[in-house]
Design an enzyme around this catalytic site. Structure first.
Site, PDB file in Angstrom:
ATOM      1  CD  GLU A 196      -1.961  -2.303   1.105  1.00  0.00           C
ATOM      2  OE1 GLU A 196      -0.849  -2.707   1.490  1.00  0.00           O
ATOM      3  OE2 GLU A 196      -2.890  -3.058   0.774  1.00  0.00           O
ATOM      4  CG  PHE A 198      -6.625  -2.601   3.534  1.00  0.00           C
ATOM      5  CD1 PHE A 198      -6.875  -3.018   4.836  1.00  0.00           C
ATOM      6  CD2 PHE A 198      -7.113  -3.377   2.495  1.00  0.00           C
ATOM      7  CE1 PHE A 198      -7.604  -4.170   5.101  1.00  0.00           C
ATOM      8  CE2 PHE A 198      -7.841  -4.528   2.745  1.00  0.00           C
ATOM      9  CZ  PHE A 198      -8.095  -4.928   4.041  1.00  0.00           C
ATOM     10  CG  HIS A 251     -11.822  -5.562   6.691  1.00  0.00           C
ATOM     11  ND1 HIS A 251     -10.962  -6.060   7.624  1.00  0.00           N
ATOM     12  CD2 HIS A 251     -11.317  -5.962   5.487  1.00  0.00           C
ATOM     13  CE1 HIS A 251      -9.996  -6.758   7.014  1.00  0.00           C
ATOM     14  NE2 HIS A 251     -10.194  -6.701   5.722  1.00  0.00           N
TER      15      HIS A 251
HETATM   16  C1  LIG Z   1      -2.537  -4.310   3.999  1.00  0.00           C
HETATM   17  C2  LIG Z   1      -3.574  -5.134   3.340  1.00  0.00           C
HETATM   18  N1  LIG Z   1      -3.685  -5.096   2.011  1.00  0.00           N
HETATM   19  C3  LIG Z   1      -4.607  -5.842   1.377  1.00  0.00           C
HETATM   20  C4  LIG Z   1      -5.445  -6.658   2.082  1.00  0.00           C
HETATM   21  C5  LIG Z   1      -6.485  -7.503   1.363  1.00  0.00           C
HETATM   22  N2  LIG Z   1      -6.068  -8.911   1.402  1.00  0.00           N
HETATM   23  C6  LIG Z   1      -6.518  -9.750   2.344  1.00  0.00           C
HETATM   24  S1  LIG Z   1      -5.794 -11.265   2.235  1.00  0.00           S
HETATM   25  C7  LIG Z   1      -4.908 -10.792   0.871  1.00  0.00           C
HETATM   26  C8  LIG Z   1      -3.972 -11.761   0.211  1.00  0.00           C
HETATM   27  C9  LIG Z   1      -2.890 -12.167   1.137  1.00  0.00           C
HETATM   28  O1  LIG Z   1      -2.069 -13.094   0.515  1.00  0.00           O
HETATM   29  P1  LIG Z   1      -1.082 -13.981   1.375  1.00  0.00           P
HETATM   30  O2  LIG Z   1      -0.304 -13.101   2.283  1.00  0.00           O
HETATM   31  O3  LIG Z   1      -0.308 -14.821   0.442  1.00  0.00           O
HETATM   32  O4  LIG Z   1      -2.018 -14.863   2.302  1.00  0.00           O
HETATM   33  P2  LIG Z   1      -3.065 -15.986   1.825  1.00  0.00           P
HETATM   34  O5  LIG Z   1      -4.365 -15.291   1.622  1.00  0.00           O
HETATM   35  O6  LIG Z   1      -2.527 -16.617   0.613  1.00  0.00           O
HETATM   36  O7  LIG Z   1      -3.143 -16.910   2.991  1.00  0.00           O
HETATM   37  C10 LIG Z   1      -5.161  -9.486   0.546  1.00  0.00           C
HETATM   38  C11 LIG Z   1      -4.534  -8.768  -0.568  1.00  0.00           C
HETATM   39  C12 LIG Z   1      -5.322  -6.640   3.476  1.00  0.00           C
HETATM   40  N3  LIG Z   1      -6.121  -7.379   4.246  1.00  0.00           N
HETATM   41  N4  LIG Z   1      -4.375  -5.889   4.078  1.00  0.00           N
END
Ligand SMILES: Cc1ncc(C[n+]2csc(CCOP(=O)(O)OP(=O)(O)O)c2C)c(N)n1
Ligand SMILES: Cc1ncc(C[n+]2csc(CCOP(=O)(O)OP(=O)(O)O)c2C)c(N)n1
Ligand SMILES: [Mg+2]
Ligand SMILES: [Mg+2]
Lengths: 327, 333, 327, 333
Positions: C59, C85, C128
Site C-alpha cells: 500500500e 488499508f 474493515h
Molecule cells: C494491507 C492489506 N492489504 C490488502 C489486504 C487484502 N487482502 C486480504 S488477504 C490478501 C492476500 C494475502 O495473501 P497472502 O499473504 O499470500 O495470504 P493468503 O491469503 O494466501 O493466505 C489481501 C490482498 C489486506 N487485508 N491488508
C-alpha cells in the site's frame, strides 16, 4: 517543589517510572544518545540499551513491535521524533494498538505510550510542524494527552505510562525549554481532567499545548480592559473534560476554543459543537473557534507566521465575544 | 538456506498426533464453510483447507507460553496452538461465549490463554507485533519464543521487511513461518515479486532460512523442531518457508475462477491430510484406528457447532465494554 | 437516462475517463481480475495491464508511486480496497501527495484519486468498517468526496479524476449494488456542491454516503406526522458546501448532522460548530449530531448494530428538534 | 554485483567538469552553513559536505528531462541536476524568488524545471515516488529515466523495500543511488541492520547492484554512465551503492559528539574534492586553471547569497496560494 524545564520533566517522568517498574522501557531512533531533542538524556546510561532501545529507521516496526511487547505485559514508550513521522506507523497505531483490546474481546491490553512531538518550531515547514490530535481523538481505544507545562508533562507522561491502554502523548516542540515549578515526589495528573489556569467570569477559553501560553497572554491583555477570561487548559484531548468546560460556559455564556492545529475538522469543532448542543439556551454569544488556516505550514517566516495564532488575535476574539454579550 | 532432511524412525505415534490436529482443522474449516453457506457464520472467512500441515507441524513444537501471531487465515493456527474448537466456533457464530465474545469473528480470532495473540485483518501486520512480543518476552526474562505466521503475499509489504530486519538486528527469539501458497487473493505472488524469491530476501536480512515441503507435516514438524530449538537457545531469528497451496478460494465467497482448474486438481493430489493418511497406513497404522481418530475429531467439531448454535448472543451493552479505561464506555454517545 | 448500479457507475466513470485521456490509469491489488468488489470489471480487458495495473501488496508504494506518476503528468486512480488499508499509506497520502504542490511552491501538481471504500458491511468488524473522512478533511491539500448514489458516484469520480489535486474518493461498500438513474453522456458533479435531495421547512438534515438513504427513510416517516425535513446530501466533504447548508439552516432554524463515522471528532462537529458560529441567533433549537459511538465496530450482529444508526433514531432526532422549535 | 572498473584515458576535461560541480556544491554548503550561523537561513539544514561525488557523478550522466528524487540532504542533488544556485539560495533565505517561493526551505528544496522533483522531510519517502515517476514516464512513452537518491538509514524503511520490489516487478527505468555514509543521524546504520548489507538486499529484490567508492567522482561517473545506459535501454532498475562519508554533523546544529574524532579526521583525508583536485594535478591540469575554476564557483555562490539577501520576502497572502484548486484559498479561515 523544584523547577524543571518541560523537557527535563519528561526525563524525570520516564526515569522515575523506569525505576519503579522494570517492565517500562523506551524505543525509538537515536534515543540512546538522548533523542533528537535531548528528551532521553542520561537514560541509556542508567538503564542500558535493552531498556532505552535504539532502533532502525522503521517507524512501522517501532510501533508494531511496541504493540507486541505491550501484549506480553511490558510497557513500551514509543518515540516518534516528530508527530509527522508517526504517519509512517498509522496502521500499527490505529488498526493494531487502538483496536486490539476490543476486537479480541478484552483478552489483551496494549499499555503503550506514543510520544509524538507536535507544533510549529523553527522554520520546520510542511512535514515537521503538524498537530493531528483531532485524528487520534476520533479513534476509539486511544487516549490523547497534550501538556502545556513542565508539571503537566511530568504528571501526564506518568499517567500515560501507567495507563493500561494506548496513549498518544503529544509534547510541543516549542515548549521543551519552558521552565516551571514541578511537584516533588510522585506526581500524576489524572487523564481526562482539565485545569482551570485562570478564572474569569466573561469568556471561557478552552485550549491546550503551546496556545495555552498565548491564551494567557491574551487573557491578561483583555483583563486590563475589564474582560475576564477563564482559561481552561484541556490537557487531555481524549477523554476531554466535558464537565469542566460545560460548567464554565454555563457560567460565562461564551466559548472560545483556541488550537494551533488546522481549524477545519480540528478538535475545536467537537468542543464547540458539544457546547452548542448542550448549552444553546445559555449562550450569550455564538461559540467561536480559532485554529490554523487549512494550509500546510510554510518555511519562510512571513508565510509561517500566517499559520500562527498570535495573542493579539486571541485577545481580539475575546473582545468580540464579550462585546456580543452586551448586545 | 538449508534443505530440511527427513529422518522418520518410529514416527507413527507422532504422526498420529499431527494427523489428529490436521483432521481437526479440516473438519473445523468444512463446518465453517457449511455454516457460512447457511448464514450462521458471516463476513469474510478465509479457510486453511490444504494448509493444515504448516500450523500443525510448527505449533506441535511450541509450549503453551510461546506466543504466535496469525493472519486473516487464522483458524488453523489457533487450533494448532491449542485453542478449543468450541469457543472458536462460538466466536464465528458471533456468540457471547466466543473466544472474543463475538467482537472479532473469523478475521480476529484469538485465544490469548494459549498464546495465540490474534489473527489480523491487515496483511503483514502481525509481523512487527510478533517481533515486539519476542522483545517483550526477552525483557521479562522469559525463555518463551514468538512465532509469526504469514502468507507469501505479505512478503511484499514493508512491515515484513522492517520486522525481519528488526529481529535480526536485535537477535530476537522469533520464528518466522511463511505459508507460501502461491497466491495472494487473485494474484500470483511471483508475478508481483522481484528477485530470486522469499528465502533470498530473508537471508539478505540476516535471518537464516529453511525451505520445506509445507504439505508434508512430518517435514514441517522436523524442521520446526530444530529451528525452534535454535531460536529458544538464543540463536536469534529463523525463517521457515513452507511451500503449500490453498485448495479453496481466497474467501468462502471466492470460486477462484482465476486459477487453472488443472492446477487445483493437481494440488488436491498433494493434499497434506491425504499424504499423512497414506503415510500412516504405510507405517502400519490400521485403517480402523485412523477412521476412529477422524470420527472423533469430526464429532468434536460437530459438537462445537451445535454448542455454538445454542450459545447466547452477546447483549448489545457489551458493545461498550473493553474499548478503553479512560474515555471509553462512559463517553458512549 | 439509463439505470446503473453504484458499482457500474464507477466502472463507467473510470472507463470513460480512460478512453478520453490516455494518461488516466488505475493501480491497485487484484484490479486486473475486476477488483475485490468487481468495481474494475472488464477494464483490464479493454485497457491492458499497463493501465489497469495489478500490484504487490504494498500500500505504501502504491500510494507513493501514484504521487510520482502524477508529478510527471499522468493521472493515477489508486485503489485501496478498504479505506482501512489506506492507513498503511498515510505518510504517502498526507505528507507527500497532499503537501507536494504547496511545499514546492506550486511547481508540481498531484492529480491523483484515491478510492477508499468506507462503511459498515457484512460483519466486517474493526479493521474493515471504518469511515475516516474527518481525517482527510483536516488535511490541507486534499479534496474528499463521498457519493451516495450511482449518478453521484459517476459524476464525482469523473470530477475527481479531472481534478488537478489529490482527491480521496470514499465509496460506500454497502451501496455497490444500489441501482439508480444515471445521466447519459458526460456527467460531472462539481466538487464542493451539495445536493438538496428533499426540500423541507422544519429541519435541515445534513448527511452523506450510506446514511443519506437512512435519512430519507426517516424524513418520509416524520413527514407523515407533519415534520418536513430538508435532506442535504453533502457529497463533497471537503470543500463542504457551507453556503447551501447555511442557507437551509437560516430557513429552518434547526440542524441535524448524521454520519456513520464516529461522532467524536467526526466531521459533523465541523458542520455543527460552523452553523452554531454563523447562525446562533437564528437557531430555533440547538444544533444536533448523530454519529457512531466511539467504539470499534464489532463482528457479531447485535454488537455491530449498536454502531449502526437506524432510520428510527434519525426520525426520533428530527422529532425532538422540531418539538424544541415549538418551545 | 559488479565492482566498477576504472578506465580513465583523456579524462581531464571530464574531470574538470565534475570537479566544478563538486566545488559548486561545497561552496554552496559552506555559504549555507555560514548563513545559518548568522540566522539568515533557518530550520534544520543537512549539508552534503563530503558527499559531493555521488550526486555529481550520477547527475552528470542525466538528461534534463530525466527526473530525480532526493532526501533531507538535498542541496547537492539539486545543484548537480542543474538547478541555479541563485534560486536555491533564495529559497534557503526564505525569499519570494526562491525556487519554492520560500515555502520549502532546505528540507523541501526542488526545481521541477530541471527534473529535480524534491527533497523530502521523510526518510525513504522519495523512493516510492521516484519509482512511480518512472512508471509514469513509461506510460507517457518517454525514454527519460528516474533516479532516486537516499541514504543508508533509509534502507531500513519499508518503502525502500516496497519500492525496489515494485521497480523490479515492473521492470521500471529507475536507478537507485544509495549514499552510504555509515550514519543515520547519531546511529551507525550497520548496528541497526541485519544481514550482509545493502547490496545483498537490493539483489534479493531483483535489482542488480554495483558498489562504488562514492568519494571517487570518476568512479561514480563511470559506474553511473553504464548503469544509466542499461536503465535507459530498458534493462529495468539498477542500484548504485556509493560508499561515502558525511564530514560534518547530521544537521548544522549537530557537532556529532557521538563520532570518534579520529574517524572523522581520517575521513577528511578522503575528501572527494581533495581527491579530484589531486588527480587533476596528476593529470597535468595546471594549478592556476583549477584555482580559477574554484574562484569562479565561489564567486557564483557569493553572488547567489548576495542576491538572496537582497531578494524580497514573500507576501503573507502567498501563504494561501497553491494549497489546492477546490477548497483551498477561498476556504481560508
Ligand atoms: C494491507 C492489506 N492489504 C490488502 C489486504 C487484502 N487482502 C486480504 S488477504 C490478501 C492476500 C494475502 O495473501 P497472502 O499473504 O499470500 O495470504 P493468503 O491469503 O494466501 O493466505 C489481501 C490482498 C489486506 N487485508 N491488508
Ligand atoms: C521516517 C523518518 N524517520 C526519521 C526521520 C528523522 N531523520 C532525518 S534524517 C535521519 C537519518 C537518515 O539517515 P540516512 O538515510 O543514512 O541519510 P543521511 O542523513 O546519512 O544522509 C533521520 C532518522 C525522518 N526524517 N523520517
Ligand atoms: Mg498466499
Ligand atoms: Mg547515512
Amino acid at each position: 517543589m523544584g523547577e524543571l524545564s518541560y523537557l527535563e520533566a519528561a526525563i524525570r517522568a520516564l526515569r522515575d517510572e523506569m525505576r519503579r517498574d522494570p517492565l517500562v522501557w523506551a524505543v525509538g531512533e537515536d534515543i540512546g544518545r538522548g533523542g533528537v531533542f535531548g528528551q532521553y538524556r542520561g537514560l541509556q546510561e542508567e538503564f542500558g540499551p535493552e531498556r532505552i532501545v535504539d532502533t532502525p529507521i522503521s517507524e512501522a516496526c517501532i510501533m508494531g513491535a511496541a504493540v507486541g511487547a505491550a501484549l506480553v505485559g511490558t510497557r513500551p514508550v514509543v518515540e516518534m521524533r516528530f508527530s509527522d513521522f508517526a504517519l509512517c506507523a498509522i496502521d500499527e497505531l490505529v488498526n493494531q494498538a487502538a483496536k486490539n483490546r476490543y476486537m479480541f474481546g478484552g483478552q489483551g491490553r496494549v499499555p503503550l505510550v506514543v510520544r509524538e512531538p507536535i507544533g510549529l518550531w523553527r522554520s520546520s515547514a510542511a512535514q515537521h510542524s503538524q498537530s493531528l490530535e483531532a485524528w487520534y481523538a476520533h479513534i476509539p481505544g486511544l487516549v490523547v494527552t497534550a501538556p502545556a507545562t513542565p508539571a503537566d508533562n511530568l504528571g501526564l507522561l506518568t499517567a500515560a505510562i501507567r495507563c493500561d491502554d494506548p496513549v498518544v502523548h503529544m509534547e510541543n516542540k516549542n515548549l521543551w525549554g519552558l521552565r516551571g515549578a514541578v511537584p516533588d515526589g510522585d506526581h500524576v495528573v489524572p487523564l481526562g481532567v482539565a485545569s482551570v489556569i485562570r478564572p474569569g467570569r466573561d469568556v471561557t477559553l478552552v485550549t491546550w499545548s503551546a496556545t495555552v501560553h498565548d491564551s494567557l497572554v491574551a487573557a491578561e491583555e483583555v483583563a486590563r480592559q475589564g474582560v475576564e477570561v477563564e482559561v481552561i487548559d484541556l490537557r487531555t484531548i481524549w477523554p476531554w473534560d466535558r464537565g469542566r468546560v460545560l460548567d464554565s460556559v454555563a457560567r460565562t455564556g461564551r466559548l472560545l476554543v483556541v488550537h494551533e492545529a488546522v481549524k477545519a475538522a480540528g478538535f475545536g469543532g467537537e468542543i464547540a459543537a458539544t457546547v452548542a448542543e448542550e448549552l444553546h439556551g445559555r449562550l450569550r454569544a455564538p461559540v467561536r473557534r480559532l485554529g490554523g488556516p487549512r494550509i500546510p505550514v510554510a518555511y519562510s517566516k512571513p508565510l509561517e507566521d500566517v499559520y500562527r495564532i498570535e495573542p493579539a488575535r486571541i485577545a481580539q476574539a475575546c473582545f468580540e465575544l464579550a462585546r456580543a454579550a452586551a448586545a | 538456506m538449508v534443505a530440511s532432511q527427513t529422518n522418520r524412525e518410529n514416527s507413527a505415534p507422532r504422526l498420529l498426533d499431527l494427523y489428529r490436529t490436521m483432521v481437526r482443522i479440516r473438519a473445523f474449516e468444512l463446518a465453517c464453510e457449511a455454516a457460512h453457506k447457511e448464514g450462521k457464520v458471516t463476513g469474510a472467512v478465509h479457510l486453511s483447507i490444504g494448509q493444515e500441515a504448516a500450523p500443525t507441524g510448527v505449533c506441535s513444537n511450541l509450549r503453551r507460553d510461546d506466543v504466535i501471531a496469525s493472519t486473516h487465515r487464522g483458524h488453523g493456527h489457533t487450533l494448532a496452538k491449542g485453542a478449543a474448537a468450541e469457543t472458536m466456533m462460538a466466536e464465528l457464530y458471533g456468540r457471547a461465549t466466543g473466544c472474543c465474545g463475538g467482537k472479532g469473528g473469523s478475521m480476529h480470532i484469538a485465544d490469548f490463554s494459549v498464546g495465540m495473540l490474534g489473527a489480523n485483518g491487515v496483511v503483514g501486520a502481525g509481523i512487527p507485533i510478533i517481533v515486539g512480543a519476542a522483545q517483550g518476552l526477552r525483557l521479562r526474562g522469559s525463555d518463551a519464543i514468538a512465532v509469526g505466521f504469514f502468507g507469501d503475499g505479505a512478503t511484499n509489504r514493508g512491515p515484513f521487511y522492517e520486522g525481519l530486519n528488526w529481529a535480526a538486528a536485535f537477535g530476537l527469539p522469533v520464528l518466522f513461518v511463511c505459508e507460501d501458497n502461491g497466491w495472494a487473493a487473485t494474484t500470483r505472488t511471483t508475478s508481483m515479486s522481484g528477485g530470486p524469491g522469499i528465502a533470498a530476501r530473508a537471508e539478505a536480512l540476516g535471518v537464516p532460512t529453511t525451505v520445506v515441503d509445507g504439505n508434508d507435516v512430518e517435514a514441517v514438524d522436523e524442521a520446526a523442531a530444530s529451528l525452534i530449538a535454535e531460536v529458544r537457545g538464543g540463536g536469534g531469528p529463523r525463517f521457515l518457508l513452507c511451500e503449500t497451496y490453498r485448495l479453496k478460494g481466497h474467501t468462502v465467497h471466492d470460486a477462484a475462477p482465476y486459477r487453472d482448474p488443472r492446477e487445483v486438481e493437481e494440488r488436491w493430489t498433494r493434499d497434506p491430510l491425504r499424504r499423512a493418511r497414506d503415510r500412516l497406513l504405510a507405517l502400519g497404522v490400521g485403517a480402523a484406528e485412523i477412521e476412529r481418530l477422524e470420527a472423533e475429531e469430526e464429532a468434536l467439531i460437530a459438537a462445537a457447532s451445535a454448542s455454538a448454535e445454542a450459545a447466547p448472543w452477546p447483549l448489545p451493552a457489551a458493545a461498550f465494554d473493553d474499548v478503553q479505561d479512560n474515555g471509553g464506555a462512559a463517553w458512549a454517545n
